[in-house]
Structures are given as structure tokens and as C-alpha cells.
Design an enzyme around this catalytic site. Sequence first.
Site, short mmCIF file in Angstrom:
data_model
loop_
_atom_site.label_atom_id
_atom_site.label_comp_id
_atom_site.label_asym_id
_atom_site.label_seq_id
_atom_site.Cartn_x
_atom_site.Cartn_y
_atom_site.Cartn_z
N CYS A 213 0.86 -1.18 0.00
CA CYS A 213 0.00 0.00 0.00
C CYS A 213 0.90 1.23 0.00
O CYS A 213 1.59 1.50 0.99
CB CYS A 213 -0.92 0.03 1.22
SG CYS A 213 -1.89 1.56 1.33
N MET B 128 -4.58 5.26 -5.39
CA MET B 128 -3.75 4.42 -4.55
C MET B 128 -2.29 4.84 -4.74
O MET B 128 -1.87 5.16 -5.86
CB MET B 128 -3.91 2.95 -4.92
CG MET B 128 -5.36 2.46 -4.88
SD MET B 128 -6.32 2.87 -6.36
CE MET B 128 -5.74 1.62 -7.49
#
Length: 396
Positions: free
Chosen positions: A104, A318
Amino acid sequence: MTYAAQIKIPATYMRGGTSKGVFFSLTDLPDAAQQAGPARDAILKRVIGSPDPYAKQIDGMGGATSSTSKTVIISKSSIADHDVDYLFGQVGINNDFVDWSGNCGNLSSAVGPFAIHAGLIDPAKIPDNGICTIKIWQVNIQKTIIAHVPITNGQVQETGDFELDGVTFPAAEIVIEFIDPSDDDGDKGATMFPTGNLVDELEVPGIGTFPATMLSAGIPTIFLNADDLGYQGTELQDDINGNPEALERFEKIRAYGAKAMGLIKDVQEAKDRQHTPKIAFVAPRKDYTTSSGKEITADTIDLHVRALSMGQLHHAMMGTAAVAIAAAAAIPGTLVNQAAGGGDRQSVTFGHPSGTLRVGAEAVLDNGQWQVKKAIMSRSARILMSGWVHIPSDCF
């Protein structure tokens, strides 16, 4: 009848970039969860509140979106010349899994601050005032990340005037460097383009054939042209997420792209691998209105990018996909580069549903293979809550 008591685990709830997650020090987890396996997965799912057939995660810390159904485990690094190891787990919302297949990028910005707060960084590295440079080993993808964390009066500076579209309040800027983010395959060299092509014709039975740039840099990503899908590239979340047929089509394209990239052997495996690859669509720059009502003019951006995460259009972008965008934009001939106007580019500013983001990458052509040496972006992070999470003792 007897009932299981709850146990409590030290944890910190943090925002990193446009994501939120529950952070743990490895040694604070129950013994059974200090190594990979079913016990660890069960604990993290229960903390987040999954699997939840209502898809609300009411009985856990998750926020019922891909951006908020996340967990992080940090420990002193096992790798020479690194400060900490960073392991990321994407927890399914209504599905029963923890996906360990990728990083992430947004929560990467919170790793350094957490490590300092948790006492995992050598105090000699932390200045009274200035920047603390923390070298992070990203365990999921076996890559190095360097975080530049601002320090004021010996403490992590969390407040500031850095604004990040998709985050309501300003905070302190944290510069993140993703070192050599493209995938490699040992002696075979870089495999940033798993198919060997900058653009492929991706055939998806029952839907069509689409030009696609498929690359692994930051996170495996499939880029398509918005126009080929019938979109403008300026879409907001409700334009996509409110259309089950559109989401089903994106998921089928993603599954066939994953197979073409060699990430899965059968398209049916994609349902158990929702975190990777990502799927995104690009378009040339044009005026648009963000989800907050802000007017963005075409002359302030290079292109538009919209990306889906865990089956839904993301509200911003993201972090790992931003690295993929930076890498693809830096390489002439990719769909991302073409949408940005073509040519050599070391950075781009792209529009997303919440606003704009500037990212940069250093790409080189070595022995006929493209490699990205570094990708850079700015994020911010903040502790939202610290203490303990409580879970039933019989959940693992």
C-alpha cells in the site's frame, strides 16, 4: 454456558495518504500471529470486522472501503542497512481473505512515523529539528522505500500546511522514494512489462479487445484508454460504483489482464487476488469538477487517471498505482505516456476524482529492457488513535 473473554492487543490507528489502517508492532501480536499463517489472518480479519456479509464492517475497525480495510505489521528490519520491515495486509470486506500480494503506497507514508513512535528507530538517527530519513524494507514486494519524516523538537511533526487532494485537512509533508519499484526476475533482468510489450491487445471474451499497457512497478497495473471503454476519463465514484454491470466488466477485464501478466494461471483465481493487479483508465487532459466541487482546468494537469481498487473506483489514487502511473508516464509509447502527450517525461500531474497529484520517476532503457530506478511522491500521515484493539480470544 461459558463465553470467551476478549483479549487486547496494542495498536495504532493511522491515516497515511488517502488510506487508513491499523498498525501493529510485530512483537505486540499474540505469539500465534507473529508468523504468517491462519492465526495471523484470523486476528487481522477480526480486528477489521471481516468477512462481513453486510459489507459495513460495523463490528471492527474497518471503514467498509478498500482504502480503510487495511492492516500493517512493523518490526526491526531483518535486512542489512534497513531500519524496519513493513508488511501490508489488505483485508477483504465481505470476502474471507487477507491479501498479501502487494504493497500500500499510501500507508507507506505512515510507516516511518509509526516506527519512530513505537521506538523502532535508533534515537541517534532522529534530529531535534529537521528530517529523519528512514529506510524501509517492504516485505510483500521485497523492495526498498525511503521515507523522509519531518521532526520538530525531537518529535514527529504531524501538522502542517501540505495539502493532499482526497484528505480533508492539511498536514506535514512526507516525501517517499520507491527504489527500483519495477519487478525483476533474478538473472533474467527486469520484467516491468511482463508480456514484453509496451502496449498489448488484451482480448476479453464476451466483452471485446482493448489496447492495454500492463506493467509491474509499484504494483501490477493494467492501463486502458477511457475512450475504448466508453468513458471520458473524468468520471467520479458514483459514475462507476453505482453501475454493477460496469464493475462486473472491469473485474472480468482485470482477471484476463492478470492472466496475461502471468499473475494467475486461470481467470477464476482473480476473485481470491483482489488487491493485485489494479485496473485503471486514462484520458488526455480536460477541465473537470472533483468530488468536492473543485474546478480543475486542463492547463493544470497532464492527463486523467481513474483506478479501481478491490472492485470499486477509488476516491482518489492508490499510492502504489501512482508509482505505476509515474513509471508508465516516463516511458514513451505506453498508454499513460500517450495520454499525457507523449515524449520524454520525468514527472506528470494527473487528475483523479478528488483532485490532482504530481508524481515523478527515473526510467532508463538497459539492454533493451525498461527499468525504473526511482519513483517519488509526497504524502502525509497522522496518528488518529493509539491504545488497544479488542477481539474475542477464540477467534484464532
